[in-house]
Design an enzyme around this catalytic site. Structure first.
Site, mmCIF file in Angstrom:
data_model
loop_
_atom_site.group_PDB
_atom_site.id
_atom_site.type_symbol
_atom_site.label_atom_id
_atom_site.label_comp_id
_atom_site.label_asym_id
_atom_site.label_seq_id
_atom_site.Cartn_x
_atom_site.Cartn_y
_atom_site.Cartn_z
ATOM 1 N N ASP A 261 0.835 -1.204 0.000
ATOM 2 C CA ASP A 261 0.000 0.000 0.000
ATOM 3 C C ASP A 261 0.874 1.261 0.000
ATOM 4 O O ASP A 261 1.682 1.466 0.912
ATOM 5 C CB ASP A 261 -0.878 -0.077 1.270
ATOM 6 C CG ASP A 261 -2.037 0.884 1.250
ATOM 7 O OD1 ASP A 261 -2.092 1.735 0.350
ATOM 8 O OD2 ASP A 261 -2.886 0.779 2.158
ATOM 9 N N GLY A 300 -5.119 3.323 -7.972
ATOM 10 C CA GLY A 300 -5.335 3.516 -9.408
ATOM 11 C C GLY A 300 -4.553 4.676 -9.996
ATOM 12 O O GLY A 300 -4.879 5.152 -11.085
ATOM 13 N N ASP A 321 -10.421 4.167 -1.406
ATOM 14 C CA ASP A 321 -11.062 3.134 -0.594
ATOM 15 C C ASP A 321 -12.580 3.069 -0.761
ATOM 16 O O ASP A 321 -13.251 4.091 -0.862
ATOM 17 C CB ASP A 321 -10.774 3.386 0.895
ATOM 18 C CG ASP A 321 -9.322 3.134 1.225
ATOM 19 O OD1 ASP A 321 -8.517 2.931 0.298
ATOM 20 O OD2 ASP A 321 -8.996 3.129 2.430
HETATM 21 C C1 GLA Z 1 -5.393 2.214 2.763
HETATM 22 C C2 GLA Z 1 -5.903 1.074 1.894
HETATM 23 C C3 GLA Z 1 -6.942 0.297 2.664
HETATM 24 C C4 GLA Z 1 -6.344 -0.232 3.942
HETATM 25 C C5 GLA Z 1 -5.764 0.910 4.762
HETATM 26 C C6 GLA Z 1 -4.964 0.398 5.950
HETATM 27 O O1 GLA Z 1 -6.378 3.166 3.012
HETATM 28 O O2 GLA Z 1 -6.420 1.555 0.684
HETATM 29 O O3 GLA Z 1 -7.446 -0.771 1.883
HETATM 30 O O4 GLA Z 1 -5.349 -1.181 3.629
HETATM 31 O O5 GLA Z 1 -4.894 1.719 3.987
HETATM 32 O O6 GLA Z 1 -4.371 1.419 6.663
#
Ligand code: GLA
Length: 497
Positions: A261, A300, A321
């Protein structure tokens, strides 16, 4: 004359020399109850008795709105782009700030920030990203990965006990046998690194290897989460500068899936460096010789679908998200059709994890969520409490026909065929010249539709099964439905008649 200038200079600069000027970088680190180290950094400029600058947290910055100094005391308020505001007050003692932090709706807490030369969030020298090269496919995720992930429901409250219970529940509920085999721990499992730089789990996860063994002994696969930045989005330790070491640790623990991430990597690298930065972990995973599904999560950006497979990615998030609302789910839906051509076996567009069963949508809305994720050939990562699923939730997540659409071996993502008023018509090509059609009613009221077979390119006589009712529907005949608000009709081609 020279003496006079020297005296004048001394007189003018004396008040500045002895005032408590807070300009500079002040770094704090706080051990949280779960054992990970949290950091908060103050980057301050003082002019007169006014303070400006920012407060940095692992997940982003708060900009100082108001700040003032009175002797060795100061107060400030700082806010994020979306309006989250925190108040601080404190005292300077030598090279330390003793600070009380007032978060909204929380008990104030204390921290001590020490004056530093370099910003610990930026480091002094950013490691240059590697030169680009292409990785061959890893042969994994021939159909979209299915499983469960801790984030949507548990966020930071996930621990060893809950993961074990979820493993048991995936088996006893029949979810595993329906195909949900990855049990993925998201953010907040990380502890600190030891003196050799090896990452350790925090005290919520006493023994990752043992946990992975437990998950494997239930016929499941084990997934984990990290970031290419120094910190994850929740402020835990990321893999920056430790990529190869972390990949080896994951392999030694028995990890089968990594979600990676972007988060704090944005402080170090521009979007144009993303591909190379993700390639670094792609290479590191490959070097372990353990089959590990590689899931890219950078929302993305930088047209990831164009390069994701080339750096060893098996799936990549296509948007920011999801949350447990129909509105957000449909915002994500509306971004999927345009990138459908990039989907395929081994490399999938990921419109984010499922919210089905978390309570924020109606049963009809959850059916729409599941139907469209199947039309998208999307990874199906449940995000609900599998230990206590309602009958409706089970019937949505474990419907064999919807899963068969999602997992169709052709791996071709469906597209929006057309919109008629409040109704969206989606079509997905399936193997064996098959097809699936989803008809979504976006209206807040029930809507009657007659399936426009010819417009959907269904020219011959076929029997379709309506997946949610189980009823057979013949094409070329009337086929009318009343679709509930935000509901769906999902048709899967069965045979020629
Ligand atoms: C980001 C990701 C989420 C999750 C959080 C965890 O927002 O997009 O899917 O993994 O971090 O902190």
């Amino acid at each position: 004359m020279r003496h006079l200038i020297a005296i004048l200079t001394l007189c003018l600069s004396a008040p500045l020399l002895f005032a408590a000027d807070l300009s500079g970088i002040w770094s704090s680190s706080v051990k949280r109850p779960d054992g990970h180290t949290d950091r908060e950094v103050f980057v301050l400029q003082q002019s007169g008795n006014q303070l400006t600058g920012k407060v940095e947290r692992p997940w982003g910055n708060l900009v100082i709105q108001q700040g003032s100094v009175d002797g060795n005391q100061f107060t400030l308020t700082a806010r994020t782009e979306d309006g989250y505001t925190v108040a601080y007050d404190g005292t300077r003692e030598g090279n330390k700030l003793h600070v009380t932090v007032h978060e909204p709706n929380a008990k104030p807490y204390e921290l001590v920030a020490v004056s530093t030369k370099t910003d610990p969030f930026l480091g002094s020298n950013v490691i240059p990203p590697p030169a680009l090269h292409e990785l061959p496919p890893n042969g994994l995720a021939k159909t979209p990965p299915m499983g469960w992930n801790s984030w949507n429901l548990f966020a930071g409250r996930i621990d060893d006990k809950t993961v074990r219970e979820m493993a048991d529940a995936l088996v006893s509920s029949g979810m595993r046998d329906a195909g949900y085999i990855y049990l993925n721990i998201d953010d907040t499992w990380q502890g600190d690194r030891d003196a050799s730089g090896v990452i350790h789990s925090n005290n919520k996860f006493p023994d990752m290897k043992a946990l992975a063994e437990y998950v494997h002994s239930n016929g499941l696969k084990f997934g984990i989460y990290s970031s290419p930045g120094p910190y994850t989005c929740a402020g835990y330790e990321g893999s920056y500068a430790h990529e190869a070491q972390d990949a080896e640790t994951y392999a030694a623990w028995g990890v089968d899936y990594l979600k990676y991430d972007w988060c704090s990597a944005s402080r170090l690298y521009s979007d144009s460096a993303m591909r190379a930065v993700y390639q670094k972990m792609g290479d590191a995973l490959r070097a372990t010789n353990r089959p590990i599904v590689y899931s890219l999560c950078q929302y993305g950006r930088d047209k990831v679908w164009e390069w994701g497979p080339k750096i060893g990615g098996n799936l990549w998030r296509t948007t920011g998200d999801i949350n447990d609302t129909y509105k957000r789910m449909m915002e994500i839906v509306d971004k999927q059709s345009a990138i459908a051509i990039y989907d395929g076996p081994g490399h999938w567009n990921d419109p984010d994890m499922l919210e089905i069963g978390n309570g924020g949508m109606t049963t009809d809305e959850y059916r729409t969520h599941m139907s469209l994720w199947a039309i998208f050939a999307a990874p199906l990562l449940a995000g609900n409490d599998v230990r206590t699923m309602s009958t409706d939730t089970r019937s949505i997540l474990m419907n064999k026909d919807v899963i068969a659409i999602d997992q169709d071996p052709l791996g071709k993502q469906g597209q929006l065929a057309f919109k008629r008023g409040n109704v969206d018509y989606w079509k997905r090509e399936l193997s064996g010249s098959g097809a699936a059609i989803a008809v979504v009613n976006r209206a807040n009221a029930p809507t009657s539709v007659t399936i426009p077979w010819a417009d959907l390119g269904i020219a011959s006589n076929f029997v379709f099964k309506e997946v949610w009712s189980g009823l057979d529907v013949k094409s070329q005949s009337g086929s009318s439905f009343t679709i509930p608000p935000h509901g769906v009709v999902l048709l899967r081609m069965e045979m020629v008649y």
